[in-house]
Design a protein around this motif. Structure first.
Motif, PDB file in Angstrom:
ATOM      1  N   SER A   1       0.226  80.176  36.626  1.00  0.00           N
ATOM      2  CA  SER A   1       0.217  81.335  35.736  1.00  0.00           C
ATOM      3  C   SER A   1       1.119  81.110  34.527  1.00  0.00           C
ATOM      4  N   GLN A   2       2.257  80.469  34.735  1.00  0.00           N
ATOM      5  CA  GLN A   2       3.157  80.187  33.617  1.00  0.00           C
ATOM      6  C   GLN A   2       2.547  79.164  32.660  1.00  0.00           C
ATOM      7  N   ARG A   3       1.826  78.188  33.192  1.00  0.00           N
ATOM      8  CA  ARG A   3       1.145  77.225  32.317  1.00  0.00           C
ATOM      9  C   ARG A   3       0.110  77.940  31.440  1.00  0.00           C
ATOM     10  N   LYS A   4      -0.619  78.861  32.036  1.00  0.00           N
ATOM     11  CA  LYS A   4      -1.615  79.608  31.264  1.00  0.00           C
ATOM     12  C   LYS A   4      -0.934  80.470  30.200  1.00  0.00           C
ATOM     13  N   MET A   5       0.225  81.051  30.543  1.00  0.00           N
ATOM     14  CA  MET A   5       0.967  81.833  29.545  1.00  0.00           C
ATOM     15  C   MET A   5       1.462  80.943  28.406  1.00  0.00           C
ATOM     16  N   MET A   6       1.904  79.712  28.741  1.00  0.00           N
ATOM     17  CA  MET A   6       2.321  78.780  27.690  1.00  0.00           C
ATOM     18  C   MET A   6       1.140  78.396  26.806  1.00  0.00           C
ATOM     19  N   ALA A   7      -0.044  78.259  27.411  1.00  0.00           N
ATOM     20  CA  ALA A   7      -1.240  77.961  26.619  1.00  0.00           C
ATOM     21  C   ALA A   7      -1.553  79.109  25.660  1.00  0.00           C
ATOM     22  N   GLU A   8      -1.436  80.347  26.139  1.00  0.00           N
ATOM     23  CA  GLU A   8      -1.670  81.503  25.271  1.00  0.00           C
ATOM     24  C   GLU A   8      -0.626  81.580  24.167  1.00  0.00           C
ATOM     25  N   ALA A   9       0.636  81.277  24.500  1.00  0.00           N
ATOM     26  CA  ALA A   9       1.684  81.305  23.479  1.00  0.00           C
ATOM     27  C   ALA A   9       1.436  80.235  22.413  1.00  0.00           C
ATOM     28  N   ALA A  10       0.984  79.037  22.839  1.00  0.00           N
ATOM     29  CA  ALA A  10       0.676  77.985  21.869  1.00  0.00           C
ATOM     30  C   ALA A  10      -0.477  78.400  20.963  1.00  0.00           C
ATOM     31  N   ALA A  11      -1.472  79.098  21.517  1.00  0.00           N
ATOM     32  CA  ALA A  11      -2.591  79.573  20.690  1.00  0.00           C
ATOM     33  C   ALA A  11      -2.121  80.604  19.677  1.00  0.00           C
ATOM     34  N   ASP A  12      -1.259  81.541  20.097  1.00  0.00           N
ATOM     35  CA  ASP A  12      -0.723  82.540  19.161  1.00  0.00           C
ATOM     36  C   ASP A  12       0.123  81.879  18.071  1.00  0.00           C
ATOM     37  N   PHE A  13       0.940  80.900  18.463  1.00  0.00           N
ATOM     38  CA  PHE A  13       1.766  80.187  17.494  1.00  0.00           C
ATOM     39  C   PHE A  13       0.887  79.442  16.484  1.00  0.00           C
ATOM     40  N   SER A  14      -0.212  78.849  16.974  1.00  0.00           N
ATOM     41  CA  SER A  14      -1.140  78.147  16.084  1.00  0.00           C
ATOM     42  C   SER A  14      -1.769  79.108  15.073  1.00  0.00           C
ATOM     43  N   ALA A  15      -2.166  80.283  15.534  1.00  0.00           N
ATOM     44  CA  ALA A  15      -2.771  81.250  14.616  1.00  0.00           C
ATOM     45  C   ALA A  15      -1.781  81.684  13.539  1.00  0.00           C
ATOM     46  N   SER A  16      -0.526  81.888  13.910  1.00  0.00           N
ATOM     47  CA  SER A  16       0.487  82.293  12.921  1.00  0.00           C
ATOM     48  C   SER A  16       0.748  81.180  11.908  1.00  0.00           C
ATOM     49  N   LEU A  17       0.805  79.921  12.379  1.00  0.00           N
ATOM     50  CA  LEU A  17       1.026  78.809  11.460  1.00  0.00           C
ATOM     51  C   LEU A  17      -0.144  78.657  10.491  1.00  0.00           C
ATOM     52  N   HIS A  18      -1.354  78.827  11.017  1.00  0.00           N
ATOM     53  CA  HIS A  18      -2.521  78.707  10.144  1.00  0.00           C
ATOM     54  C   HIS A  18      -2.537  79.810   9.083  1.00  0.00           C
ATOM     55  N   ALA A  19      -2.164  81.021   9.471  1.00  0.00           N
ATOM     56  CA  ALA A  19      -2.109  82.118   8.499  1.00  0.00           C
ATOM     57  C   ALA A  19      -1.056  81.850   7.430  1.00  0.00           C
ATOM     58  N   LEU A  20       0.075  81.263   7.846  1.00  0.00           N
ATOM     59  CA  LEU A  20       1.125  80.946   6.880  1.00  0.00           C
ATOM     60  C   LEU A  20       0.678  79.841   5.930  1.00  0.00           C
ATOM     61  N   SER A  21      -0.052  78.866   6.435  1.00  0.00           N
ATOM     62  CA  SER A  21      -0.489  77.753   5.573  1.00  0.00           C
ATOM     63  C   SER A  21      -1.488  78.205   4.514  1.00  0.00           C
ATOM     64  N   THR A  22      -2.236  79.252   4.787  1.00  0.00           N
ATOM     65  CA  THR A  22      -3.239  79.722   3.814  1.00  0.00           C
ATOM     66  C   THR A  22      -2.611  80.440   2.628  1.00  0.00           C
ATOM     67  N   VAL A  23      -1.409  81.006   2.808  1.00  0.00           N
ATOM     68  CA  VAL A  23      -0.766  81.735   1.697  1.00  0.00           C
ATOM     69  C   VAL A  23       0.282  80.888   0.991  1.00  0.00           C
ATOM     70  N   GLU A  24       0.590  79.721   1.549  1.00  0.00           N
ATOM     71  CA  GLU A  24       1.591  78.868   0.921  1.00  0.00           C
ATOM     72  C   GLU A  24       1.004  78.209  -0.327  1.00  0.00           C
ATOM     73  N   LEU A  25       1.734  78.284  -1.469  1.00  0.00           N
ATOM     74  CA  LEU A  25       1.258  77.737  -2.731  1.00  0.00           C
ATOM     75  C   LEU A  25       1.375  76.221  -2.780  1.00  0.00           C
ATOM     76  N   SER A  26       2.402  75.685  -2.133  1.00  0.00           N
ATOM     77  CA  SER A  26       2.627  74.249  -2.200  1.00  0.00           C
ATOM     78  C   SER A  26       1.699  73.524  -1.230  1.00  0.00           C
ATOM     79  N   PRO A  27       0.825  72.648  -1.726  1.00  0.00           N
ATOM     80  CA  PRO A  27      -0.045  71.900  -0.806  1.00  0.00           C
ATOM     81  C   PRO A  27       0.728  70.942   0.082  1.00  0.00           C
ATOM     82  N   SER A  28       1.869  70.468  -0.393  1.00  0.00           N
ATOM     83  CA  SER A  28       2.666  69.555   0.415  1.00  0.00           C
ATOM     84  C   SER A  28       3.335  70.260   1.593  1.00  0.00           C
ATOM     85  N   LEU A  29       3.422  71.593   1.530  1.00  0.00           N
ATOM     86  CA  LEU A  29       3.956  72.355   2.663  1.00  0.00           C
ATOM     87  C   LEU A  29       2.852  72.997   3.474  1.00  0.00           C
ATOM     88  N   SER A  30       1.786  73.428   2.831  1.00  0.00           N
ATOM     89  CA  SER A  30       0.686  74.052   3.570  1.00  0.00           C
ATOM     90  C   SER A  30      -0.040  73.027   4.450  1.00  0.00           C
TER      91      SER A  30
END
Length: 433
Positions: free
Chosen positions: A211-240
């Motif tokens: 169950s904890q492994r599955k929770m870590m998988a869900e947390a990694a998916a949420d973290f990925s979604a947040s990073l992707h959203a941040l990369s879309t609004v970042e102006l610098s291509p070298s950071l996005s």
């Protein structure tokens, strides 16, 4: 006198290598059974999963060396109950337990499929159970439900409270509280109770870990979604770019955690669950032996009663000759039942001793293999995660540091006389001159 004959000597050309298996092992039929292709059929009220059971065997008892049939869960349950009633004193590998909620979930279906496959292969590898006619019926019959109905009409299955003893015509009652007289069986019962509690605790801990492994998988998916959203609004291509790459890496990590959780259930978890159910099957064999003990003593009590009546009729003389002849026959029948019940009780005891020894040997092999597979899977998962992180860091290091930052354009004032206004003013001055 004829010359003496020398004793036969072993041939020098005979191979010195020993056979890989004994003659007894080589003569036993082999089975390779797979359970696969789970398909959901039926409507909302009668939906169920049907499995394809494929068998390869060297047994001459079967029509073909390879064949395939369709079976559902209740058919496996029928096989277990039938073999249990046919073979008192033997431990029949049980099927996985029923589950009302989530029984069509893909992970649950796969774990049940693997458990059913392991159940059939263990039954087929058993030196006694592999020769049971009902196993042949289960593996080979193409009209399984019809054949079961015909069989039950010809040979009604004894109830659980009677079993083989009931088929012998011996009544089986509850009797008083059973007190084990054999220290070997008493020690084994105490050991099995402790082992069952330990395995249940281990299974619970493993379910928590999964169950904890599955929770870590869900947390990694949420973290990925947040990073992707941040990369879309970042102006610098070298950071996005690195942010988006890190988002993809988190999705890969999620897949590793989910796969590892499923592998843990299908490798080590299924073994723990199997042996908890096997202990339950052993306890049913203990219960059969207990019923055999009651039946033996009840038959002995009935024999003593009839024997006393016979002695009473003998004292009355020839006036009760007809009744005496009938009682003599009843005494002989009662004595036969006592003999059969005693032999069956002793046979069950010998069978259970061999079965428990077999259980211990297989338990050591299965758990050793399960732990090795579990550890290998954990190591491989960690290696994969380390490789992914190292690849990501190497990609970051390979980027040019000078172009790694976004530099906004700097306003440079143009030199005087070079603007449009200055050139227009110069023409006006020239015209005025």
């Amino acid at each position: 006198m004829p010359p003496p004959v020398d004793a036969a000597r072993p041939s020098s050309v005979r191979s010195s290598t020993q056979p890989s298996v004994s003659v007894e092992e080589a003569s036993k039929p082999t089975f390779y059974i797979t359970v696969g292709d789970p398909v959901k059929i039926g409507d909302l009220t009668s939906s169920h999963i049907v499995y394809s059971v494929r068998t390869k065997t060297t047994s001459r008892a079967y029509k073909q060396p390879e064949f395939e049939v369709k079976r559902r869960y209740r058919d496996f349950l029928w096989l277990y109950n039938t073999l249990h009633g046919n073979n008192p004193g033997y431990v029949v590998p049980p099927p996985p337990e029923k589950q009302a909620v989530g029984r069509f979930d893909s992970n649950f279906v796969e774990s049940r499929r693997a458990a059913l496959e392991k159940m059939l292969n263990k039954i087929a590898a058993h030196p006694v159970l592999q020769h049971d006619a009902d196993l042949k019926l289960f593996l080979e019959s193409e009209a399984f439900n019809v054949d079961i109905k015909h069989k039950e009409r010809r040979e009604p299955l004894p109830s659980e409270s009677k079993g083989v003893l009931g088929s012998l015509g011996i009544n089986v009652g509850g009797g008083s509280k059973f007190v084990e007289q054999d220290d070997w069986f008493h020690d084994r019962k105490v050991y099995l109770d402790a082992l069952e509690n330990q395995l249940k605790g281990l299974l619970k801990a493993m379910e928590t870990m999964v169950s904890q492994r599955k929770m870590m998988a869900e947390a990694a998916a949420d973290f990925s979604a947040s990073l992707h959203a941040l990369s879309t609004v970042e102006l610098s291509p070298s950071l996005s770019g690195p942010l988006d790459a890190l988002s993809d890496l988190q999705l890969t990590i999620r897949d590793v955690y989910e796969r590892q959780a499923q592998q843990d259930v299908l490798t080590f978890g299924i073994i723990i669950d199997e042996y908890i159910r096997l202990i339950g099957s052993i306890k049913q064999a203990f219960s059969q032996r207990q019923k055999g003990f009651y039946a033996w003593h009840q038959a002995e009590s009935e024999f003593q009663k009839k024997k006393a009546t016979q002695d009473k009729l003998l004292r009355q003389g020839k006036s009760q000759q007809d009744r005496l002849n009938q009682m003599n026959a009843e005494v002989q029948e009662a004595e036969r039942k006592v003999h059969q019940a005693r032999l069956l009780f002793e046979d069950m005891g010998r069978s259970m001793r061999a079965e428990l020894d077999r259980f211990e040997k297989e338990k050591v092999e299965d758990f050793k293999s399960g732990v090795e597979t579990f550890l290998e899977g954990a190591v491989e998962a960690q290696k994969e995660l380390i490789e992914k992180w190292e690849t990501f860091l190497m990609q970051l290091d390979a980027q040019d540091d000078e172009s790694a930052f976004y530099r906004p354009p700097v306003y440079q004032p143009k030199p005087p006389g070079n603007t449009v206004v200055d050139r227009a003013r110069a023409r006006i001055d020239e015209d005025s001159d």
